[in-house]
Design a protein around this motif. Sequence first.
Motif, PDB file in Angstrom:
ATOM      1  N   PRO A 181      55.698  -3.832 -46.349  1.00 41.55           N
ATOM      2  CA  PRO A 181      54.566  -4.395 -47.103  1.00 41.55           C
ATOM      3  C   PRO A 181      53.493  -3.374 -47.480  1.00 41.55           C
ATOM      4  CG  PRO A 181      55.195  -5.869 -45.335  1.00 41.55           C
ATOM      5  CD  PRO A 181      56.033  -4.636 -45.155  1.00 41.55           C
ATOM      6  N   VAL A 182      53.246  -2.408 -46.604  1.00 44.96           N
ATOM      7  CA  VAL A 182      52.215  -1.394 -46.921  1.00 44.96           C
ATOM      8  C   VAL A 182      52.675  -0.520 -48.085  1.00 44.96           C
ATOM      9  CG1 VAL A 182      50.946   0.595 -46.045  1.00 44.96           C
ATOM     10  CG2 VAL A 182      51.340  -1.383 -44.561  1.00 44.96           C
ATOM     11  N   ILE A 183      53.945  -0.143 -48.061  1.00 44.82           N
ATOM     12  CA  ILE A 183      54.478   0.683 -49.148  1.00 44.82           C
ATOM     13  C   ILE A 183      54.569  -0.129 -50.438  1.00 44.82           C
ATOM     14  CG2 ILE A 183      56.483   2.032 -49.906  1.00 44.82           C
ATOM     15  CD1 ILE A 183      57.032   2.688 -46.987  1.00 44.82           C
ATOM     16  N   GLN A 184      54.968  -1.397 -50.320  1.00 41.43           N
ATOM     17  CA  GLN A 184      55.051  -2.251 -51.508  1.00 41.43           C
ATOM     18  C   GLN A 184      53.676  -2.446 -52.148  1.00 41.43           C
ATOM     19  OE1 GLN A 184      57.997  -3.472 -52.876  1.00 41.43           O
ATOM     20  NE2 GLN A 184      56.586  -3.914 -54.568  1.00 41.43           N
ATOM     21  N   ASP A 185      52.658  -2.533 -51.296  1.00 38.12           N
ATOM     22  CA  ASP A 185      51.292  -2.648 -51.822  1.00 38.12           C
ATOM     23  C   ASP A 185      50.913  -1.419 -52.657  1.00 38.12           C
ATOM     24  OD1 ASP A 185      48.523  -4.024 -51.681  1.00 38.12           O
ATOM     25  OD2 ASP A 185      48.108  -1.969 -51.003  1.00 38.12           O
ATOM     26  N   PHE A 186      51.324  -0.229 -52.179  1.00 39.03           N
ATOM     27  CA  PHE A 186      51.061   0.995 -52.941  1.00 39.03           C
ATOM     28  C   PHE A 186      51.801   0.971 -54.274  1.00 39.03           C
ATOM     29  CE2 PHE A 186      52.980   5.055 -54.167  1.00 39.03           C
ATOM     30  CZ  PHE A 186      51.845   5.754 -54.545  1.00 39.03           C
ATOM     31  N   LEU A 187      53.078   0.564 -54.241  1.00 42.98           N
ATOM     32  CA  LEU A 187      53.859   0.534 -55.475  1.00 42.98           C
ATOM     33  C   LEU A 187      53.259  -0.441 -56.485  1.00 42.98           C
ATOM     34  CD1 LEU A 187      57.478   0.623 -53.961  1.00 42.98           C
ATOM     35  CD2 LEU A 187      56.190   2.532 -54.964  1.00 42.98           C
ATOM     36  N   ASP A 188      52.791  -1.593 -56.000  1.00 52.03           N
ATOM     37  CA  ASP A 188      52.162  -2.569 -56.905  1.00 52.03           C
ATOM     38  C   ASP A 188      50.864  -2.013 -57.486  1.00 52.03           C
ATOM     39  OD1 ASP A 188      54.207  -4.308 -56.372  1.00 52.03           O
ATOM     40  OD2 ASP A 188      53.098  -5.439 -54.846  1.00 52.03           O
ATOM     41  N   ILE A 205      50.686   4.120 -44.144  1.00 53.51           N
ATOM     42  CA  ILE A 205      51.953   4.341 -44.850  1.00 53.51           C
ATOM     43  C   ILE A 205      52.856   5.264 -44.045  1.00 53.51           C
ATOM     44  CG2 ILE A 205      52.981   5.297 -46.960  1.00 53.51           C
ATOM     45  CD1 ILE A 205      50.509   4.429 -48.483  1.00 53.51           C
ATOM     46  N   LEU A 206      52.278   6.288 -43.438  1.00 47.78           N
ATOM     47  CA  LEU A 206      53.078   7.195 -42.600  1.00 47.78           C
ATOM     48  C   LEU A 206      53.674   6.453 -41.408  1.00 47.78           C
ATOM     49  CD1 LEU A 206      50.826  10.399 -42.634  1.00 47.78           C
ATOM     50  CD2 LEU A 206      53.061  10.110 -43.732  1.00 47.78           C
ATOM     51  N   GLU A 207      52.886   5.562 -40.825  1.00 47.55           N
ATOM     52  CA  GLU A 207      53.397   4.778 -39.690  1.00 47.55           C
ATOM     53  C   GLU A 207      54.551   3.883 -40.125  1.00 47.55           C
ATOM     54  OE1 GLU A 207      49.935   2.771 -38.347  1.00 47.55           O
ATOM     55  OE2 GLU A 207      49.184   4.475 -37.162  1.00 47.55           O
ATOM     56  N   ALA A 208      54.482   3.355 -41.343  1.00 51.73           N
ATOM     57  CA  ALA A 208      55.588   2.535 -41.845  1.00 51.73           C
ATOM     58  C   ALA A 208      56.830   3.375 -42.096  1.00 51.73           C
ATOM     59  CB  ALA A 208      55.157   1.818 -43.123  1.00 51.73           C
ATOM     60  N   GLU A 246      55.264   9.560 -32.299  1.00 49.56           N
ATOM     61  CA  GLU A 246      54.032  10.051 -32.938  1.00 49.56           C
ATOM     62  C   GLU A 246      54.374  10.592 -34.320  1.00 49.56           C
ATOM     63  OE1 GLU A 246      53.704  14.590 -31.338  1.00 49.56           O
ATOM     64  OE2 GLU A 246      52.794  13.009 -30.085  1.00 49.56           O
ATOM     65  N   LEU A 247      53.370  10.601 -35.181  1.00 50.77           N
ATOM     66  CA  LEU A 247      53.590  11.014 -36.563  1.00 50.77           C
ATOM     67  C   LEU A 247      53.868  12.508 -36.634  1.00 50.77           C
ATOM     68  CD1 LEU A 247      50.763   8.985 -38.367  1.00 50.77           C
ATOM     69  CD2 LEU A 247      53.212   8.455 -38.231  1.00 50.77           C
ATOM     70  N   PRO A 248      54.865  12.903 -37.458  1.00 48.60           N
ATOM     71  CA  PRO A 248      55.203  14.331 -37.566  1.00 48.60           C
ATOM     72  C   PRO A 248      54.200  15.125 -38.406  1.00 48.60           C
ATOM     73  CG  PRO A 248      56.624  13.057 -38.991  1.00 48.60           C
ATOM     74  CD  PRO A 248      55.812  12.053 -38.222  1.00 48.60           C
ATOM     75  N   VAL A 249      53.313  14.438 -39.140  1.00 47.91           N
ATOM     76  CA  VAL A 249      52.310  15.119 -39.977  1.00 47.91           C
ATOM     77  C   VAL A 249      50.944  14.504 -39.717  1.00 47.91           C
ATOM     78  CG1 VAL A 249      53.896  15.812 -41.815  1.00 47.91           C
ATOM     79  CG2 VAL A 249      52.816  13.568 -41.903  1.00 47.91           C
ATOM     80  N   ASP A 250      49.925  15.285 -39.950  1.00 50.81           N
ATOM     81  CA  ASP A 250      48.548  14.832 -39.757  1.00 50.81           C
ATOM     82  C   ASP A 250      48.095  14.055 -40.991  1.00 50.81           C
ATOM     83  OD1 ASP A 250      45.886  14.424 -39.300  1.00 50.81           O
ATOM     84  OD2 ASP A 250      45.393  16.524 -38.874  1.00 50.81           O
ATOM     85  N   GLY A 270      59.516   9.423 -49.316  1.00 50.38           N
ATOM     86  CA  GLY A 270      58.242   9.570 -48.630  1.00 50.38           C
ATOM     87  C   GLY A 270      58.318  10.390 -47.357  1.00 50.38           C
ATOM     88  N   LYS A 271      59.427  10.309 -46.635  1.00 52.23           N
ATOM     89  CA  LYS A 271      59.559  11.049 -45.376  1.00 52.23           C
ATOM     90  C   LYS A 271      59.576  12.562 -45.590  1.00 52.23           C
ATOM     91  CE  LYS A 271      61.983   7.511 -42.669  1.00 52.23           C
ATOM     92  NZ  LYS A 271      63.204   7.198 -41.876  1.00 52.23           N
ATOM     93  N   PHE A 272      59.854  12.995 -46.827  1.00 54.11           N
ATOM     94  CA  PHE A 272      59.937  14.433 -47.089  1.00 54.11           C
ATOM     95  C   PHE A 272      58.580  15.109 -47.056  1.00 54.11           C
ATOM     96  CE2 PHE A 272      64.238  15.117 -49.315  1.00 54.11           C
ATOM     97  CZ  PHE A 272      64.852  14.248 -48.414  1.00 54.11           C
ATOM     98  N   ILE A 273      57.502  14.348 -46.886  1.00 54.16           N
ATOM     99  CA  ILE A 273      56.178  14.951 -46.842  1.00 54.16           C
ATOM    100  C   ILE A 273      56.078  15.961 -45.707  1.00 54.16           C
ATOM    101  CG2 ILE A 273      55.231  13.109 -45.397  1.00 54.16           C
ATOM    102  CD1 ILE A 273      53.423  15.088 -48.161  1.00 54.16           C
TER     103      ILE A 273
END
Length: 980
Positions: free
Chosen positions: A5-12, A52-55, A62-66, A87-90
């Motif tokens: 849902p968080v990513i879909q919100d961004f796409l919308d 979005i990173l958490e999703a 833990e998140l791989p990026v800050d 998105g994971k390629f960030i």
Amino acid sequence: MAHHPVIQDFLDWHKNAQIPESCDNGLEIKRSFVPDPLLWSYFESSRKVQKILEALFSSHEELPVDPVVVWKYYLKVFCILLLANKGKFIQLFTPHNNLGDRYLPFESCPPHFPIASANNCRFFESFYEQQWRFCAPQLEYDIGKRFEAKDWVLPITQKVKQRDGASASIYKITIHPAYNKLRHTLDPNDPDVNTFILKTYRTKDAEKYYLSEVDAFRKIKSAKKHHRSIIGFYGSFVRDGTYNVLLEYANTGTLEGYFHTTAPPQSGKDILKFWQELFAVIYALNIIHNVQPSGYDGEHSVHGWHQDVKPDNILVSSTHPESLYDCHFKLADLGNSHFRRIKGVKNGVTDKDTYGTRAYGAPECYRSNGSIGRGQLQITQKVDIWSAGCVLSEAAIWVSRGMRGLLEYRRRRKQETSEIPEFQDGDCFHDGERALRVVQEMHEFLPDFIRGGDHITQAVSDMALEMLVTSDRRPDASSLVRRAERIVTEADNKLIQRRSLIGGAQPMNDFLNSPHIRKPPPELPPSVSQTNYYVPSQFKTERPVYDGPGNHLINKHTHYRNHIDPSRQSRYYDLVNNSEIDPFEEHKDQGPSHDRQSDSPRNQKFSAPHHSTPTIYQEEMWNSTQIRDREFVNSRWENNSRTTTRASPQRINPNLRESRRIQLDNPHAQHPQNGNHEFTKETYPDSKTSLETMSRRSVASPSTLPIKPCGQYSHLKNLSMADALNWKKVKKQGVKDPLLPDAHLLDQLNKRDHVFIIDDSSSMNDHWSTVKDVFGLLAYMVKGADPDGIELYFTNSSKKKKSRTTTDLMLMVSEKSPEGHSNLNQCLGPILQGYRLRLQEHQAKLQEYQAELEHPRPLISKFKKARSPTAPRPLNIYILTDGIWQEQCDPSPMISSTAHCLDKNHYFKQQVGIQFIRFGNDPEGKRRLEHLDSGLNLPMDIVDTEASDGNVWKILLGGMDPQWDDDDDDGNRCYSTSDG
């Protein structure tokens, strides 16, 4: 594929945040961009990035990026990856600084780009395609950039083509405010702060013209000589194989368009203002001719040539919309300009001819054959002086004689050059060696047409003639600047002196044109009973004329010309050529009984009532100059120490002079009837005449106008669409002459041009079946009324058809399917513009015919046997639409121009009718159509709106006949004595 849902919100959000770049249908591709302010508004903090990173990394402890690092330095890269579903390629981008936002866009694959890690050879291609949405460039002053990649998205939110030139197309563009860095300062109160002109070169010589124009602007800029008389330059860029120049937007168009759409100035103040601003052309040439009088080394100088000075290249910028003449004229189009560095001081600097304007070009640039190439001609800067003289010459004719006089001037030039064997330059001003004879003649007779209070046009005319001589005798730009300043100063002093002569009062012309004069209700004759009366719209007061303290204000449209029935208009024009015949004689002893009384103005040859001193009549029979009554009186006031008229008696037909007589001191004075009348001290105000005495003098009262009882039109006939369609069905089945109620009303449509415009945009899809029924019916009813066939146009298609049968037209409509967005201007504009030109040409021919009868000359004596020119057929335009058009589509200016053209040239309202037929009930569409019907404040109401299921008779007649138009501001309005 389902998204978190968080990513879909961004796409919308992204889908709605995109703004399409406005493109024409040329080489460009439709593209969209996301403005930076919207991006930062959505990601107002790193918190949303973290969600979005958490999703994306939900399986990680833990998140791989800050999130803060991504938010600050890689936000656009992150958005691009999300759109590419990577998105994971960030986490593969953040370790490398060269992959951050500041280095976007990547026009080629940069180092460290994770191709191998992506395990997909098309990953960079996907990233490359998505990145442009977030990489719209800042447009900075003097940008000078080449957008090598074809995928660049420019932050242009609106782009409307203005015109196509010989070498370039001109667009009006709007730049997104976040990317507009073209101006040094931004005025938030300026509605055009983000509006510019985009000039796009696309011909085979595009690069040459582009480089020439950019070089010219930069030379002027480097010399620190830029002046408001030259159009502003903001930068240039190359893109998609096109060469583009960003220029200042002039909100009123070109001088040529200004001539066509603006009435000449009337008051001395406005005339002076017009010339003061138009002298900007001379100032601009002085700058270009002397870009750098002495070089940095003290030895070299830089001199330029414009080579394309003409009305189409002089732009008009209005500073105060309430005044038509408070505007700036700016010289533009430096595409043909060229510059030369000269060592030492030399007179008569020459350079190669770059083949500029032909119609306004100098005779030394003319060659009748190709034996001498244009590039081999050596010319001086005096070629620009000739072109500027041509512009001033035409402007002087326009100021004094209006657009009809200007069209006549152009026609006569073309006629004279057509008599020169093998001459090729049409309506130019020379015969290959010197100025045409007609140029001299038009300026020679110009004083006869100059308005009272005009202290400058004659001086400009004299200067223009001195610019239209051989090259060695023409003045240079510097001397012309000094002379222009002297002319303006002298005219301003005369205007001040004139005001002081009348005790500091406002000059009469200025006062008479004042918008603060209130319009009174019409006064009814005393012999008329106390009841309601219908006053036709052509008798209504529209622009007031001052008639003295305590007296009425009347309008030029209440003159006796308007007594003539529309069906007898051609008779009126025939009578123009014989002033001994009273054009209103045939109307005597007609109408209500009060018009036949012994004291009726009609039975007294329009002599003034006892309470009114001056009588001015047969105004339109004088000539096409249309000098207003108030100007004629004012010119007498200004020269009140003289005892003769301003115009030379030997140049005026005695009969016409008799028809223009003005009784000034004695309303009962006996005037000679033999055609030898001249003004004497008894009939002309002497030097002791006061302004108060002059102001009491009045023109014939409108109370003598014929008035029809309201009951005549109180019960208009109604024909429902259903009944009309049923009538057509029965008639098509072969029933002989089925009854059509009130069929006699169709007679009013005879001998008119009937044009249908159908809105075929996607919003009309739900109404298309009804559109075909309504169009089929209306075309069937009027097909016999148009002598040469009905014309059919569509708003979204260049296809058109003309036919005398409805079968062919209906087949074309049936083949269409609604799509796209509607731009009514694209279709309606050329139709109305073409018709206005036909009206103006008719007026020019009429004036020429009249002039030749009055002043026959051996050179053109053949016109003696010519017939009075035939007026264009009246025009009905039916527009089938829902009113849902493109945002920038506003047909009101072109409709207003047409109404003013009719009014200015004294045509009857019935000459043009524009009927909007509304489909559906869209609120915005209804508002637009209602505004066009009743909100334009036209000098004559030529527009009506009716629903598609409304009264068929109103649909057919509402645009041309005031009794069918229910607009309270015009048409069938009733007055009673209690109204006054």
